[in-house]
Design an enzyme around this catalytic site. Sequence first.
Site, PDB file in Angstrom:
ATOM      1  N   CYS A 264      62.132  32.091  64.097  1.00  0.00           N
ATOM      2  CA  CYS A 264      60.980  32.025  63.679  1.00  0.00           C
ATOM      3  C   CYS A 264      61.115  32.072  61.577  1.00  0.00           C
ATOM      4  O   CYS A 264      60.478  31.174  61.608  1.00  0.00           O
ATOM      5  CB  CYS A 264      60.917  33.848  63.694  1.00  0.00           C
TER       6      CYS A 264
HETATM    7  P1  NAD Z   1      58.852  32.330  73.803  1.00  0.00           P
HETATM    8  O1  NAD Z   1      59.337  30.786  73.759  1.00  0.00           O
HETATM    9  O2  NAD Z   1      60.037  32.814  73.870  1.00  0.00           O
HETATM   10  O3  NAD Z   1      57.916  32.810  75.069  1.00  0.00           O
HETATM   11  C1  NAD Z   1      56.297  32.495  75.001  1.00  0.00           C
HETATM   12  C2  NAD Z   1      56.203  32.246  76.739  1.00  0.00           C
HETATM   13  O4  NAD Z   1      54.841  31.605  76.920  1.00  0.00           O
HETATM   14  C3  NAD Z   1      57.342  31.646  77.312  1.00  0.00           C
HETATM   15  O5  NAD Z   1      57.783  32.221  78.218  1.00  0.00           O
HETATM   16  C4  NAD Z   1      56.105  30.431  78.475  1.00  0.00           C
HETATM   17  O6  NAD Z   1      56.669  30.144  79.379  1.00  0.00           O
HETATM   18  C5  NAD Z   1      54.776  31.283  78.208  1.00  0.00           C
HETATM   19  N1  NAD Z   1      53.755  30.122  78.474  1.00  0.00           N
HETATM   20  C6  NAD Z   1      53.228  29.355  77.338  1.00  0.00           C
HETATM   21  N2  NAD Z   1      52.160  29.121  77.402  1.00  0.00           N
HETATM   22  C7  NAD Z   1      51.712  30.065  78.307  1.00  0.00           C
HETATM   23  C8  NAD Z   1      50.457  29.564  78.664  1.00  0.00           C
HETATM   24  N3  NAD Z   1      49.071  29.427  78.622  1.00  0.00           N
HETATM   25  N4  NAD Z   1      49.713  31.005  79.372  1.00  0.00           N
HETATM   26  C9  NAD Z   1      51.031  31.933  80.020  1.00  0.00           C
HETATM   27  N5  NAD Z   1      51.857  32.398  78.769  1.00  0.00           N
HETATM   28  C10 NAD Z   1      52.592  30.556  78.374  1.00  0.00           C
HETATM   29  O7  NAD Z   1      58.366  32.894  72.811  1.00  0.00           O
HETATM   30  P2  NAD Z   1      58.991  33.719  72.332  1.00  0.00           P
HETATM   31  O8  NAD Z   1      59.986  33.923  70.805  1.00  0.00           O
HETATM   32  O9  NAD Z   1      58.619  35.236  72.459  1.00  0.00           O
HETATM   33  O10 NAD Z   1      57.545  34.191  70.443  1.00  0.00           O
HETATM   34  C11 NAD Z   1      56.584  34.612  71.192  1.00  0.00           C
HETATM   35  C12 NAD Z   1      55.675  34.405  70.007  1.00  0.00           C
HETATM   36  O11 NAD Z   1      55.945  35.724  69.153  1.00  0.00           O
HETATM   37  C13 NAD Z   1      55.715  32.963  68.304  1.00  0.00           C
HETATM   38  O12 NAD Z   1      54.472  33.184  67.947  1.00  0.00           O
HETATM   39  C14 NAD Z   1      57.081  33.681  67.735  1.00  0.00           C
HETATM   40  O13 NAD Z   1      56.908  33.472  66.441  1.00  0.00           O
HETATM   41  C15 NAD Z   1      56.651  35.298  67.100  1.00  0.00           C
HETATM   42  N6  NAD Z   1      57.611  35.964  67.421  1.00  0.00           N
HETATM   43  C16 NAD Z   1      58.670  36.342  67.900  1.00  0.00           C
HETATM   44  C17 NAD Z   1      59.668  37.206  67.885  1.00  0.00           C
HETATM   45  C18 NAD Z   1      61.356  36.177  67.518  1.00  0.00           C
HETATM   46  O14 NAD Z   1      62.376  36.844  67.576  1.00  0.00           O
HETATM   47  N7  NAD Z   1      61.731  35.049  68.908  1.00  0.00           N
HETATM   48  C19 NAD Z   1      59.907  38.266  66.822  1.00  0.00           C
HETATM   49  C20 NAD Z   1      58.752  38.143  66.090  1.00  0.00           C
HETATM   50  C21 NAD Z   1      57.257  37.440  66.215  1.00  0.00           C
END
Ligand code: NAD
Length: 427
Positions: A264
């Site tokens: 992030c």
């Molecule tokens: P991640 O990469 O761990 O997970 C994303 C998931 O989406 C994956 O499992 C992937 O296979 C899936 N995906 C991709 N394309 C897809 C589609 N077309 N349809 C359905 N699923 C699909 O991401 P994350 O770390 O969970 O982050 C997600 C969002 O949340 C980002 O924008 C991030 O900035 C935000 N965020 C993350 C955190 C954190 O601590 N990781 C905290 C707050 C906000």
Amino acid sequence: MKISVIGTGYVGTVSAACFAELGHEVICVDIDPSKIDMLNRGVPPIYEDGLSELLEKHVGKNLSATSNYDYAINNSDVSFICVGTPSDNEGNIDLDIVKAASASLGKALRKKKEYHVIVVKSTVVPETTEKVILPIIEKESGKSTGNFGISMNPEFLREGKAVHDFMNPDKIVVGSLDKRSGDIVASLYSGLNCEVTRTNPRTAEMIKYVNNSFLATKISFSNEVGNICKELGIDTYEVMKAVGKDFRIGPHFLNSGAGFGGSCFPKDVKALIGKAKEVGYEPALLRSVIAVNEIQPMRMITLLKNKIPDLKGKKIAVLGLAFKNDTDDIRESRSIPVIKELIEEGAIVSAYDKMAIENMRRIFPDIEYYNSAIDALRGADACLIMTEWNEFKSLDTEFSIMKNRLIIDGRHMQSPRKDVDYVGLCW
Ligand code: NAD
């Protein structure tokens, strides 16, 4: 309420499990079949404290997973978009994944008659919900707002404490274009003891970026102060402990060290820089936040080379691979540039981390990995502490197994002592 969660990574899986715990009926959607399979077996696709227990409790009852958008949309009232929003090659936000997920959602929505709310939980730069996601959903569904609702609900959880943070938030922000969808999204959180801040989508999007950029700024500020303190022989931790007593500053995020990583802070600060540039503003402070963060890991190498100028053939133990403690996530971990540099200098890297070895193996398949700190330290010429795992605080006699007891501490886990050559990064 019936909820579908699109994207089952860190945010999606934790949100899904916690919404199930709050009594909602939840369907997870992902394009990765292995994650669907794991979730339906009650196995978390990522490590988070308490997640396994929640999945065990709810899978097969009010929590399931599928790769079928039509099924998920038809059987839910609200869909959360939780897919990744990485940086592109220039550091700007890459919205391709969000666009693909929005298109799939829109197509599924075309076949549904009832009102449905779409909630953007992915971190997206201001205007994305209104100017990118909404038009895609309108086009693919053939519907306009009113037939469906759209809201932006940023996520503030910390990896490693994600379940706790979701269930005990200090803020919940809901930005909606219409009152109806905002009311529905806010009601999903009614089981939590937290006031809901209601606003419009672009303000909600900005709140998330400002939150992360401010925290990143605190870290880089503390690191810069630490770098100056180091030159002056001042303990920056003593300085910041006193400074943090000022209620206007607060005691958190003032620990200097090897810099921030994770999925992030680096990408979100860069995305805000990109958005500022797009609207004609040069964000000098945010650029410096990133610049200081790039310097910190290289300072670990500089301090090491002050002691061992030629690293060729030297065994260097790297303790900590995850970007922070209590997670297996190595995205943007400060260990990565450090290990890369050690390899380039011809050092033999022996690495240890409680959880992140398998993830790091994909980036550096050829370094040595060990299952304990003591094994990584055996015969080492130096040790670099890169992650604030609690166990590194209590390392003691383990250092005696090293060939040369030199510790470069990037996380303030140890303190100076007689039996080792101890070098603190900023203290
Ligand atoms: P991640 O990469 O761990 O997970 C994303 C998931 O989406 C994956 O499992 C992937 O296979 C899936 N995906 C991709 N394309 C897809 C589609 N077309 N349809 C359905 N699923 C699909 O991401 P994350 O770390 O969970 O982050 C997600 C969002 O949340 C980002 O924008 C991030 O900035 C935000 N965020 C993350 C955190 C954190 O601590 N990781 C905290 C707050 C906000």
